[in-house]
Design a protein around this motif. Structure first.
Motif, PDB file in Angstrom:
ATOM      1  N   ILE A 251     -11.963   0.199  -6.856  1.00 35.88           N
ATOM      2  CA  ILE A 251     -13.024  -0.648  -6.319  1.00 35.88           C
ATOM      3  C   ILE A 251     -13.059  -1.972  -7.066  1.00 35.88           C
ATOM      4  CG2 ILE A 251     -15.534  -0.938  -6.282  1.00 35.88           C
ATOM      5  CD1 ILE A 251     -15.800   1.939  -5.440  1.00 35.88           C
ATOM      6  N   VAL A 252     -13.173  -3.057  -6.297  1.00 35.01           N
ATOM      7  CA  VAL A 252     -13.469  -4.371  -6.856  1.00 35.01           C
ATOM      8  C   VAL A 252     -14.919  -4.670  -6.512  1.00 35.01           C
ATOM      9  CG1 VAL A 252     -12.971  -6.835  -6.782  1.00 35.01           C
ATOM     10  CG2 VAL A 252     -11.092  -5.187  -6.703  1.00 35.01           C
TER      11      VAL A 252
ATOM     12  N   GLU B 259      -8.440 -10.128  -8.618  1.00 36.56           N
ATOM     13  CA  GLU B 259      -8.478  -8.674  -8.835  1.00 36.56           C
ATOM     14  C   GLU B 259      -7.914  -7.929  -7.632  1.00 36.56           C
ATOM     15  OE1 GLU B 259     -11.694  -6.210 -10.727  1.00 36.56           O
ATOM     16  OE2 GLU B 259     -12.760  -8.104 -10.451  1.00 36.56           O
ATOM     17  N   ILE B 260      -8.302  -8.368  -6.442  1.00 41.33           N
ATOM     18  CA  ILE B 260      -7.853  -7.694  -5.223  1.00 41.33           C
ATOM     19  C   ILE B 260      -6.335  -7.705  -5.136  1.00 41.33           C
ATOM     20  CG2 ILE B 260      -7.914  -7.749  -2.702  1.00 41.33           C
ATOM     21  CD1 ILE B 260     -10.688  -9.053  -2.930  1.00 41.33           C
TER      22      ILE B 260
ATOM     23  N   VAL C 185     -10.980  -1.083  -2.408  1.00 37.54           N
ATOM     24  CA  VAL C 185     -12.220  -1.212  -1.650  1.00 37.54           C
ATOM     25  C   VAL C 185     -13.031  -2.321  -2.310  1.00 37.54           C
ATOM     26  CG1 VAL C 185     -14.368  -0.067  -0.988  1.00 37.54           C
ATOM     27  CG2 VAL C 185     -12.200   1.189  -0.913  1.00 37.54           C
ATOM     28  N   LEU C 186     -13.547  -3.235  -1.506  1.00 36.44           N
ATOM     29  CA  LEU C 186     -14.297  -4.374  -2.034  1.00 36.44           C
ATOM     30  C   LEU C 186     -15.784  -4.179  -1.780  1.00 36.44           C
ATOM     31  CD1 LEU C 186     -14.364  -7.274  -3.228  1.00 36.44           C
ATOM     32  CD2 LEU C 186     -14.063  -8.121  -0.887  1.00 36.44           C
TER      33      LEU C 186
ATOM     34  N   ILE D 193      -9.093  -5.195   4.359  1.00 39.37           N
ATOM     35  CA  ILE D 193      -9.474  -4.166   3.395  1.00 39.37           C
ATOM     36  C   ILE D 193     -10.892  -3.695   3.705  1.00 39.37           C
ATOM     37  CG2 ILE D 193      -7.993  -5.195   1.634  1.00 39.37           C
ATOM     38  CD1 ILE D 193     -10.435  -6.193   0.208  1.00 39.37           C
ATOM     39  N   GLN D 194     -11.180  -2.455   3.348  1.00 40.97           N
ATOM     40  CA  GLN D 194     -12.534  -1.956   3.555  1.00 40.97           C
ATOM     41  C   GLN D 194     -13.487  -2.706   2.634  1.00 40.97           C
ATOM     42  OE1 GLN D 194     -13.628   2.076   2.334  1.00 40.97           O
ATOM     43  NE2 GLN D 194     -14.739   2.347   4.259  1.00 40.97           N
ATOM     44  N   THR D 195     -14.570  -3.206   3.226  1.00 46.11           N
ATOM     45  CA  THR D 195     -15.510  -4.032   2.480  1.00 46.11           C
ATOM     46  C   THR D 195     -16.932  -3.568   2.745  1.00 46.11           C
ATOM     47  OG1 THR D 195     -14.021  -5.934   2.689  1.00 46.11           O
ATOM     48  CG2 THR D 195     -16.287  -6.401   2.072  1.00 46.11           C
ATOM     49  N   PHE D 196     -17.736  -3.549   1.683  1.00 46.00           N
ATOM     50  CA  PHE D 196     -19.163  -3.252   1.779  1.00 46.00           C
ATOM     51  C   PHE D 196     -19.922  -4.488   1.310  1.00 46.00           C
ATOM     52  CE2 PHE D 196     -17.047   0.784   1.373  1.00 46.00           C
ATOM     53  CZ  PHE D 196     -17.755   1.648   2.197  1.00 46.00           C
TER      54      PHE D 196
END
Length: 366
Positions: A114-115, A289-290, A302-303, A327-330
């Motif tokens: 996770i980032v 980082e990603i 996952v961001l 990318i999966q992002t929240f």
């Protein structure tokens, strides 16, 4: 790599919650103090075993309860992994992967990467060196299990050595036992210095281009690792600092005092950069980082963006949102206007209220 679902019981202000997520962009919106960040915190827990806020396990258990449960389904490389985490007030946490209890929490590290980007991260440039060390350690621990082991052992050794230094101040005859802790400190410390140096070198291969685009090529960012002591000089400097350490009752030499700087030519942006320059540096660092995770592990991380957009101007918002495709992002926020106005693609929307998901919907047509 993505998170399929999450179940929470008695976590923070959340009594009970079940959420199924999109592989794309998931928006969690609602008023402040409703539980949006708590949901991200629980997901961060199943990746790192720790809170991004740096709090104790028992502080994440809902008020009045004795325990809390986090359950999540993760998809990685075409394989499902079920992670179960059990937080207890007066005992260490329990963790199981696919129903098999693991003996050490560190065995979970590396399953999910996770980032995490929060408003506090915007201060990583101008704030003290402890935050920059924390940044290095959090990322390196996810990428390198050996680093996690070395860091844990190093920190324990510093604690034991400091305890002994306090005792020596009162009982000088104990001085001979310092050799035991010094040998361990040097062993683990040298490896930490080496890995941090490589980490900063790897980031420098990425961050310059990203920062150039963010700054309109007006700045040329280079990260500069500033070790408190080099690998080669560690043993000698530790020995020469012994009398001072005994007098001060603390260990004054070692990577627990490291730092790194953000340089534009010979200008140290930590000290002389404007607030806008410092925020651009922080954003460049997170976006780097990603890419670094992608290169090292061969999977997309996952961001998580926790109320960050409201802290950025429109130009930085647009660059960030355009850079996270695929990318999966929240993303947590208080409203949806910035997404609709910028015609940003989102896949799933959750409205969070009083620790519950009161509404779930697909993205509105733009």
């Amino acid at each position: 790599m993505y998170i399929s679902s999450l179940e929470l019981a008695d976590f923070r202000n959340i009594a009970s919650l079940h959420m199924d997520f999109s592989q794309g962009t998931n928006i969690l919106y609602g008023e402040n103090a409703q539980g949006k960040t708590n949901i991200l915190e629980s997901l961060y827990m199943i990746s790192t075993t720790k809170s991004h806020r740096g709090v104790r396990d028992k502080d994440m258990i809902r008020f009045g309860m004795e325990e809390s449960h986090i359950r999540s389904l993760i998809m990685k490389g075409g394989i499902d992994y079920r992670v179960d985490m059990h937080l207890r007030k007066n005992k260490s946490k329990g963790i199981a992967i696919n129903g098999q209890r693991i003996r050490k929490a560190s065995e979970l590290i590396g399953l999910l990467h996770i980032v995490f980007f929060s408003p506090e991260d915007l201060g990583i440039v101008k704030n003290g060196p402890a935050e920059r060390r924390r940044f290095m350690d959090m990322e390196l621990c996810q990428l390198n299990a050996n680093y996690l082991h070395d860091l844990n052992q190093y920190n324990k050794t510093v604690e034991n050595r400091n305890r002994l230094l306090r005792d020596i101040y009162m009982f000088p005859d104990l001085g001979d036992t310092l050799e035991i802790w010094d040998a361990q400190l040097i062993n683990y410390g040298r490896r930490i210095i080496s890995e941090r140096n490589k980490f900063i070198e790897d980031l420098n291969g990425i961050v310059g281009e990203i920062h150039g685009k963010l700054s309109g090529n007006r700045e040329h960012l280079v990260l500069r690792y500033e070790p408190n002591v080099s690998e080669e000089e560690f043993e000698d400097k530790l020995r020469r600092s012994r009398d001072r350490d005994i007098h001060m009752k603390t260990t004054s030499v070692g990577p627990h005092r490291d730092d790194f700087s953000f340089m534009d030519g010979e200008t140290d942006l930590r000290r002389y950069g404007s607030q806008g320059q410092q925020r651009t540096c922080a954003l460049s660092l997170k976006l780097s980082e990603i890419d670094l995770v992608r290169k090292v592990i061969g999977h997309q991380p996952v961001l998580m963006l926790d109320d960050v957009l409201s802290e950025l101007d429109s130009g930085r918002q647009n660059y960030l949102l355009s850079a996270i495709g695929g990318i999966q992002t929240f993303i947590t926020c208080t409203g949806l206007d910035e997404f609709v106005n910028n015609r940003f693609k989102i896949d799933q929307i959750f409205r969070i209220e009083n620790g519950a998901c009161v509404e779930k919907s697909d993205a509105p047509a733009l």
